[in-house]
Write a protein that holds these residues in place. Structure first.
Motif, mmCIF file in Angstrom:
data_model
loop_
_atom_site.group_PDB
_atom_site.id
_atom_site.type_symbol
_atom_site.label_atom_id
_atom_site.label_comp_id
_atom_site.label_asym_id
_atom_site.label_seq_id
_atom_site.Cartn_x
_atom_site.Cartn_y
_atom_site.Cartn_z
ATOM 1 N N SER A 13 0.871 -1.175 0.000
ATOM 2 C CA SER A 13 0.000 0.000 0.000
ATOM 3 C C SER A 13 0.909 1.226 0.000
ATOM 4 N N VAL A 14 0.653 2.156 -0.903
ATOM 5 C CA VAL A 14 1.429 3.391 -0.976
ATOM 6 C C VAL A 14 0.557 4.528 -0.458
ATOM 7 N N ILE A 15 1.100 5.290 0.482
ATOM 8 C CA ILE A 15 0.376 6.428 1.055
ATOM 9 C C ILE A 15 1.071 7.710 0.617
ATOM 10 N N VAL A 16 0.280 8.602 0.005
ATOM 11 C CA VAL A 16 0.782 9.891 -0.467
ATOM 12 C C VAL A 16 -0.014 10.978 0.236
ATOM 13 N N LEU A 17 0.677 11.894 0.887
ATOM 14 C CA LEU A 17 0.039 13.005 1.584
ATOM 15 C C LEU A 17 -0.047 14.216 0.666
ATOM 16 N N ASN A 18 -1.162 14.903 0.715
ATOM 17 C CA ASN A 18 -1.328 16.126 -0.078
ATOM 18 C C ASN A 18 -1.843 17.250 0.818
ATOM 19 N N TYR A 19 -1.248 18.421 0.634
ATOM 20 C CA TYR A 19 -1.763 19.629 1.271
ATOM 21 C C TYR A 19 -1.501 20.798 0.323
ATOM 22 N N ASN A 20 -2.529 21.179 -0.390
ATOM 23 C CA ASN A 20 -2.478 22.320 -1.309
ATOM 24 C C ASN A 20 -1.380 22.210 -2.362
ATOM 25 N N GLN A 21 -1.082 21.005 -2.781
ATOM 26 C CA GLN A 21 -0.092 20.755 -3.837
ATOM 27 C C GLN A 21 -0.613 19.681 -4.789
ATOM 28 N N ALA A 22 -1.859 19.828 -5.226
ATOM 29 C CA ALA A 22 -2.503 18.784 -6.026
ATOM 30 C C ALA A 22 -1.774 18.520 -7.340
ATOM 31 N N ALA A 23 -1.279 19.544 -7.996
ATOM 32 C CA ALA A 23 -0.583 19.332 -9.272
ATOM 33 C C ALA A 23 0.661 18.461 -9.063
ATOM 34 N N THR A 24 1.386 18.725 -7.984
ATOM 35 C CA THR A 24 2.561 17.909 -7.674
ATOM 36 C C THR A 24 2.139 16.489 -7.330
ATOM 37 N N THR A 25 1.051 16.342 -6.590
ATOM 38 C CA THR A 25 0.547 15.018 -6.236
ATOM 39 C C THR A 25 0.152 14.239 -7.487
ATOM 40 N N VAL A 26 -0.465 14.911 -8.448
ATOM 41 C CA VAL A 26 -0.825 14.252 -9.708
ATOM 42 C C VAL A 26 0.436 13.786 -10.440
ATOM 43 N N GLU A 27 1.501 14.596 -10.425
ATOM 44 C CA GLU A 27 2.777 14.170 -11.029
ATOM 45 C C GLU A 27 3.302 12.913 -10.337
ATOM 46 N N CYS A 28 3.187 12.882 -9.016
ATOM 47 C CA CYS A 28 3.623 11.720 -8.243
ATOM 48 C C CYS A 28 2.809 10.489 -8.641
ATOM 49 N N LEU A 29 1.492 10.654 -8.765
ATOM 50 C CA LEU A 29 0.625 9.545 -9.178
ATOM 51 C C LEU A 29 0.955 9.078 -10.593
ATOM 52 N N VAL A 45 -4.283 8.429 -1.282
ATOM 53 C CA VAL A 45 -3.924 9.837 -1.189
ATOM 54 C C VAL A 45 -4.708 10.423 -0.020
ATOM 55 N N VAL A 46 -3.984 10.942 0.953
ATOM 56 C CA VAL A 46 -4.599 11.566 2.117
ATOM 57 C C VAL A 46 -4.512 13.073 1.923
ATOM 58 N N ASP A 47 -5.671 13.711 1.787
ATOM 59 C CA ASP A 47 -5.674 15.165 1.653
ATOM 60 C C ASP A 47 -5.815 15.791 3.033
ATOM 61 N N ASN A 48 -4.855 16.615 3.375
ATOM 62 C CA ASN A 48 -4.725 17.224 4.691
ATOM 63 C C ASN A 48 -5.443 18.570 4.774
ATOM 64 N N GLY A 49 -6.661 18.674 4.246
ATOM 65 C CA GLY A 49 -7.434 19.900 4.383
ATOM 66 C C GLY A 49 -7.095 20.963 3.357
ATOM 67 N N SER A 50 -6.853 20.560 2.124
ATOM 68 C CA SER A 50 -6.526 21.508 1.053
ATOM 69 C C SER A 50 -7.713 22.419 0.738
ATOM 70 N N THR A 51 -7.424 23.492 0.020
ATOM 71 C CA THR A 51 -8.480 24.392 -0.430
ATOM 72 C C THR A 51 -9.389 23.647 -1.414
ATOM 73 N N HIS A 52 -10.560 24.211 -1.635
ATOM 74 C CA HIS A 52 -11.517 23.598 -2.559
ATOM 75 C C HIS A 52 -10.919 23.464 -3.964
ATOM 76 N N ALA A 53 -10.205 24.492 -4.414
ATOM 77 C CA ALA A 53 -9.606 24.461 -5.757
ATOM 78 C C ALA A 53 -8.583 23.334 -5.879
ATOM 79 N N GLU A 54 -7.746 23.182 -4.878
ATOM 80 C CA GLU A 54 -6.741 22.107 -4.900
ATOM 81 C C GLU A 54 -7.411 20.740 -4.828
#
Length: 174
Positions: A13-29, A45-54
């Motif tokens: 299982s791979v866990i990827v954390l995201n916080y307001n860096q969705a574009a970078t997270t997509v590159e990682c994926l 992918v665990v989103d740590n409370g990003s903005t709605h846009a992210e």
């Protein structure tokens, strides 16, 4: 789902954390998908409370259903965010992958082989390379003064110099 630990299983299982860096997270994926490993059974992918846009960027990618999206709604920071991801994991091995780390083909096979071949190994870490190919580090040690030293950092040797597994005091987060 609780499974009995199988030391010969390589299911990951791979866990990827995201916080307001969705574009970078997509590159990682994208890098994970390009590495095409049968050992990776799920990506969380665990989103740590990003903005709605992210978050909408992740929702758009999530439509492809190539990962589980866990929305926390508030920034629980690095440690707790990763631990929450573990609560959603189903497999015997867990990889914590920073969203700004981009894996290469064969990455998980090399790490899992080390775990599988030596029952005394409890955790493994990769070699980190800078974008230009120089070694960033291959783990770290704590010296008697209490300082942490990244092995290979600033070394003039190339990645081939560090092709033998070695014991370290810690593996950096990535």
């Amino acid at each position: 789902m609780v499974t009995e630990f199988d030391p010969f299983s390589n299911n990951v299982s791979v866990i990827v954390l995201n916080y307001n860096q969705a574009a970078t997270t997509v590159e990682c994926l994208d890098a994970l998908a390009a590495a095409q490993s049968e050992l990776v059974r799920e990506v969380i992918v665990v989103d740590n409370g990003s903005t709605h846009a992210e978050l909408s960027i992740l929702h758009q990618r999530h439509r492809r259903e190539d990962f589980v999206l866990v929305e926390i709604g508030i920034n629980r920071f690095f440690g707790e965010g990763n631990n929450i991801g573990v609560d959603f994991a189903h497999w015997d091995y867990i990889v914590f992958l920073n969203n700004d780390a981009f894996v290469q083909p064969g990455w998980i096979e090399a790490l899992s082989t080390t775990m599988r071949n030596d029952p005394l190994v409890a955790a493994v870490g990769p070699m980190f390379l800078y974008p230009d190919g120089r070694v960033q580090e291959v783990g770290g040690i704590i010296v008697p003064t209490g300082d942490a030293v990244q092995i290979g950092k600033g070394a003039v040797w190339g990645p081939d110099h560090y092709d033998t597994p070695c014991v370290v005091d810690y593996c950096s987060a990535s």
